[in-house]
Scaffold this motif. Structure first.
Motif, PDB file in Angstrom:
ATOM      1  N   CYS A 134       0.863  -1.261  -0.086  1.00 35.02           N
ATOM      2  CA  CYS A 134       0.083  -0.100   0.273  1.00 35.02           C
ATOM      3  C   CYS A 134       0.836   1.259  -0.007  1.00 35.02           C
ATOM      4  O   CYS A 134       0.317   2.156  -0.419  1.00 35.02           O
ATOM      5  CB  CYS A 134      -0.975  -0.065   1.148  1.00 35.02           C
ATOM      6  N   GLY A 135       2.065   1.212   0.246  1.00 30.56           N
ATOM      7  CA  GLY A 135       3.051   2.261   0.189  1.00 30.56           C
ATOM      8  C   GLY A 135       3.277   2.906   1.519  1.00 30.56           C
ATOM      9  O   GLY A 135       3.756   3.912   1.660  1.00 30.56           O
ATOM     10  N   GLU A 136       2.227   2.630   2.597  1.00 31.48           N
ATOM     11  CA  GLU A 136       2.212   3.518   3.815  1.00 31.48           C
ATOM     12  C   GLU A 136       1.864   2.361   4.933  1.00 31.48           C
ATOM     13  O   GLU A 136       0.702   2.486   5.185  1.00 31.48           O
ATOM     14  CB  GLU A 136       1.192   4.590   3.638  1.00 31.48           C
ATOM     15  N   CYS A 137       2.919   1.944   5.557  1.00 35.38           N
ATOM     16  CA  CYS A 137       3.052   0.699   6.337  1.00 35.38           C
ATOM     17  C   CYS A 137       2.162   1.052   7.548  1.00 35.38           C
ATOM     18  O   CYS A 137       2.785   2.003   8.004  1.00 35.38           O
ATOM     19  CB  CYS A 137       4.012  -0.063   6.483  1.00 35.38           C
ATOM     20  N   VAL A 138       1.075   0.512   7.974  1.00 40.02           N
ATOM     21  CA  VAL A 138       0.482   0.888   9.302  1.00 40.02           C
ATOM     22  C   VAL A 138       0.493  -0.602  10.342  1.00 40.02           C
ATOM     23  O   VAL A 138      -0.077  -0.213  11.493  1.00 40.02           O
ATOM     24  CB  VAL A 138      -0.964   1.258   9.266  1.00 40.02           C
ATOM     25  N   ILE A 139       1.313  -1.398  10.094  1.00 39.37           N
ATOM     26  CA  ILE A 139       1.283  -2.518  10.876  1.00 39.37           C
ATOM     27  C   ILE A 139       1.975  -2.546  12.300  1.00 39.37           C
ATOM     28  O   ILE A 139       1.893  -3.164  13.258  1.00 39.37           O
ATOM     29  CB  ILE A 139       1.763  -3.851  10.452  1.00 39.37           C
ATOM     30  N   ASN A 157      -9.615   0.528  11.140  1.00 37.12           N
ATOM     31  CA  ASN A 157      -9.995   0.995  12.562  1.00 37.12           C
ATOM     32  C   ASN A 157     -10.811   0.006  13.181  1.00 37.12           C
ATOM     33  O   ASN A 157     -12.021   0.526  13.715  1.00 37.12           O
ATOM     34  CB  ASN A 157     -10.584   2.473  12.917  1.00 37.12           C
ATOM     35  N   GLY A 158     -10.743  -1.228  13.157  1.00 35.63           N
ATOM     36  CA  GLY A 158     -11.683  -2.322  13.773  1.00 35.63           C
ATOM     37  C   GLY A 158     -12.585  -2.785  13.139  1.00 35.63           C
ATOM     38  O   GLY A 158     -12.690  -2.497  11.636  1.00 35.63           O
ATOM     39  N   PRO A 159     -13.514  -3.905  13.588  1.00 36.85           N
ATOM     40  CA  PRO A 159     -14.029  -4.732  12.875  1.00 36.85           C
ATOM     41  C   PRO A 159     -15.416  -4.266  12.143  1.00 36.85           C
ATOM     42  O   PRO A 159     -15.993  -3.128  12.514  1.00 36.85           O
ATOM     43  CB  PRO A 159     -14.356  -5.950  13.703  1.00 36.85           C
ATOM     44  N   CYS A 160     -15.684  -4.954  11.109  1.00 42.69           N
ATOM     45  CA  CYS A 160     -16.966  -4.307  10.387  1.00 42.69           C
ATOM     46  C   CYS A 160     -18.456  -4.441  11.024  1.00 42.69           C
ATOM     47  O   CYS A 160     -19.227  -3.836  10.788  1.00 42.69           O
ATOM     48  CB  CYS A 160     -17.029  -4.873   9.063  1.00 42.69           C
ATOM     49  N   GLY A 161     -18.550  -5.303  12.001  1.00 45.54           N
ATOM     50  CA  GLY A 161     -19.648  -5.867  12.777  1.00 45.54           C
ATOM     51  C   GLY A 161     -20.276  -7.181  12.211  1.00 45.54           C
ATOM     52  O   GLY A 161     -21.114  -7.620  12.593  1.00 45.54           O
ATOM     53  N   GLY A 162     -19.717  -7.678  11.132  1.00 45.08           N
ATOM     54  CA  GLY A 162     -20.059  -8.724  10.651  1.00 45.08           C
ATOM     55  C   GLY A 162     -19.449 -10.002  11.186  1.00 45.08           C
ATOM     56  O   GLY A 162     -19.762 -11.325  10.759  1.00 45.08           O
ATOM     57  N   THR A 163     -18.277  -9.953  11.935  1.00 43.98           N
ATOM     58  CA  THR A 163     -17.582 -10.988  12.366  1.00 43.98           C
ATOM     59  C   THR A 163     -18.382 -12.111  13.264  1.00 43.98           C
ATOM     60  O   THR A 163     -19.359 -11.892  14.103  1.00 43.98           O
ATOM     61  CB  THR A 163     -16.416 -10.441  13.495  1.00 43.98           C
ATOM     62  N   LYS A 164     -18.207 -13.401  12.861  1.00 45.17           N
ATOM     63  CA  LYS A 164     -18.970 -14.519  13.362  1.00 45.17           C
ATOM     64  C   LYS A 164     -18.141 -15.597  13.981  1.00 45.17           C
ATOM     65  O   LYS A 164     -17.229 -16.028  13.245  1.00 45.17           O
ATOM     66  CB  LYS A 164     -19.978 -14.881  12.147  1.00 45.17           C
ATOM     67  N   LYS A 195      -6.881   2.199  20.467  1.00 42.57           N
ATOM     68  CA  LYS A 195      -7.740   3.470  20.870  1.00 42.57           C
ATOM     69  C   LYS A 195      -7.422   4.416  19.854  1.00 42.57           C
ATOM     70  O   LYS A 195      -8.161   5.234  19.489  1.00 42.57           O
ATOM     71  CB  LYS A 195      -7.676   3.780  22.253  1.00 42.57           C
ATOM     72  N   GLU A 196      -6.212   4.158  19.315  1.00 43.34           N
ATOM     73  CA  GLU A 196      -5.582   5.336  18.330  1.00 43.34           C
ATOM     74  C   GLU A 196      -6.503   5.013  17.133  1.00 43.34           C
ATOM     75  O   GLU A 196      -6.640   4.042  16.352  1.00 43.34           O
ATOM     76  CB  GLU A 196      -4.278   5.211  18.153  1.00 43.34           C
ATOM     77  N   ILE A 197      -7.044   6.267  16.465  1.00 46.16           N
ATOM     78  CA  ILE A 197      -7.915   6.256  15.500  1.00 46.16           C
ATOM     79  C   ILE A 197      -7.015   6.466  14.211  1.00 46.16           C
ATOM     80  O   ILE A 197      -6.075   7.422  14.093  1.00 46.16           O
ATOM     81  CB  ILE A 197      -8.808   7.447  15.373  1.00 46.16           C
TER      82      ILE A 197
END
Ligand code: SF4
Ligand code: SF4
Length: 229
Positions: A134-139, A157-164, A195-197
């Protein structure tokens, strides 16, 4: 490593049917690990071409196919064979194939593989995608697990809500990337990091074609070359 897979052989042979003689170029790096560009794969290709009545003038597994200059030097020893070859078949990734195009601008060059993704060999001949370049690593913010690649939606920024049951809603064969990130951050005692956005990604960093010159004189030389055109 760059993961490649062999193209459908009968379709490839059809594509090549207008040529009579071939030179084969593999790669001893990623394509060898994938079994798509090692000596064995080249020999198999040579047999398939010969079975079609074609001539194979030579073959080489260069050290690093995408290292254009090094490959050019390695190919010099086979100049005669290459000169009498109608077409070159490159058995590495798309970058290795384009090395051959640059080295032999007047020859037909064909890829024998499809280039799929950047990933890891987790076990012998088992490959998993790990990075989408992606050219801008966030890991550094996500416990070393890439959400851009491991979450099919690339959520930052966290899961989509569909996690099962801890699995992804897109495929229950993969664990939700954000469950993995949570579990890892918890294990490391670094849940606070979640907590960091993260800001929206700058996708312009992914826009190609990319160039990276770490030598100032090379960058200058390239600029002059452009000015001349
Ligand atoms: S954040 Fe970008 S650079 Fe880092 S591993 Fe993921 S895709 Fe690759
Ligand atoms: S379930 Fe998890 S991995 Fe799947 S799309 Fe949603 S956040 Fe991404």
């Amino acid at each position: 490593m760059i993961i490649t897979k062999k193209k459908d052989r009968s379709k490839l042979l059809k594509t090549l049917e207008g040529y009579n003689s071939f030179y084969l170029i593999g790669c001893s790096e990623c394509a060898s690990l994938c079994g798509t560009g090692n000596e064995e794969a080249l020999k198999e290709m040579a047999e398939d071409l010969k079975a079609q009545g074609k001539t194979v003038t030579g073959m080489i597994v260069p050290k690093t196919g995408c290292q254009t200059l090094g490959t050019k030097v390695e190919l010099k020893k086979d100049k005669d064979a290459l000169d009498k070859t109608d077409a070159i078949v490159v058995m590495s990734c798309g970058a290795g194939t384009q090395s051959a195009v640059e080295i032999y601008p007047d020859k037909a060059v064909y890829p024998s593989n499809d280039t799929l993704f950047l990933g890891n060999m987790t076990r012998f001949q088992m490959f998993d995608e790990r990075c989408s370049l992606c050219g801008e690593c966030v890991i550094d913010k996500t416990g070393g697990i890439c959400p851009v690649t491991n979450c099919p939606k690339g959520l930052l920024n966290g899961p989509c809500g569909g996690t099962k049951d801890g699995n992804c809603e897109v495929s229950d064969e993969i664990k939700c990337a954000w469950v993995r990130i949570y579990e890892r951050q918890k294990k490391l005692g670094e849940l606070d990091k979640m907590k960091e956005i993260l800001p929206p990604k700058d996708w312009s960093a992914k826009q190609g074609p990319h160039k990276l010159y770490t030598r100032a004189d090379a960058a200058e030389g390239d600029k002059k070359g452009k000015d001349k055109k």
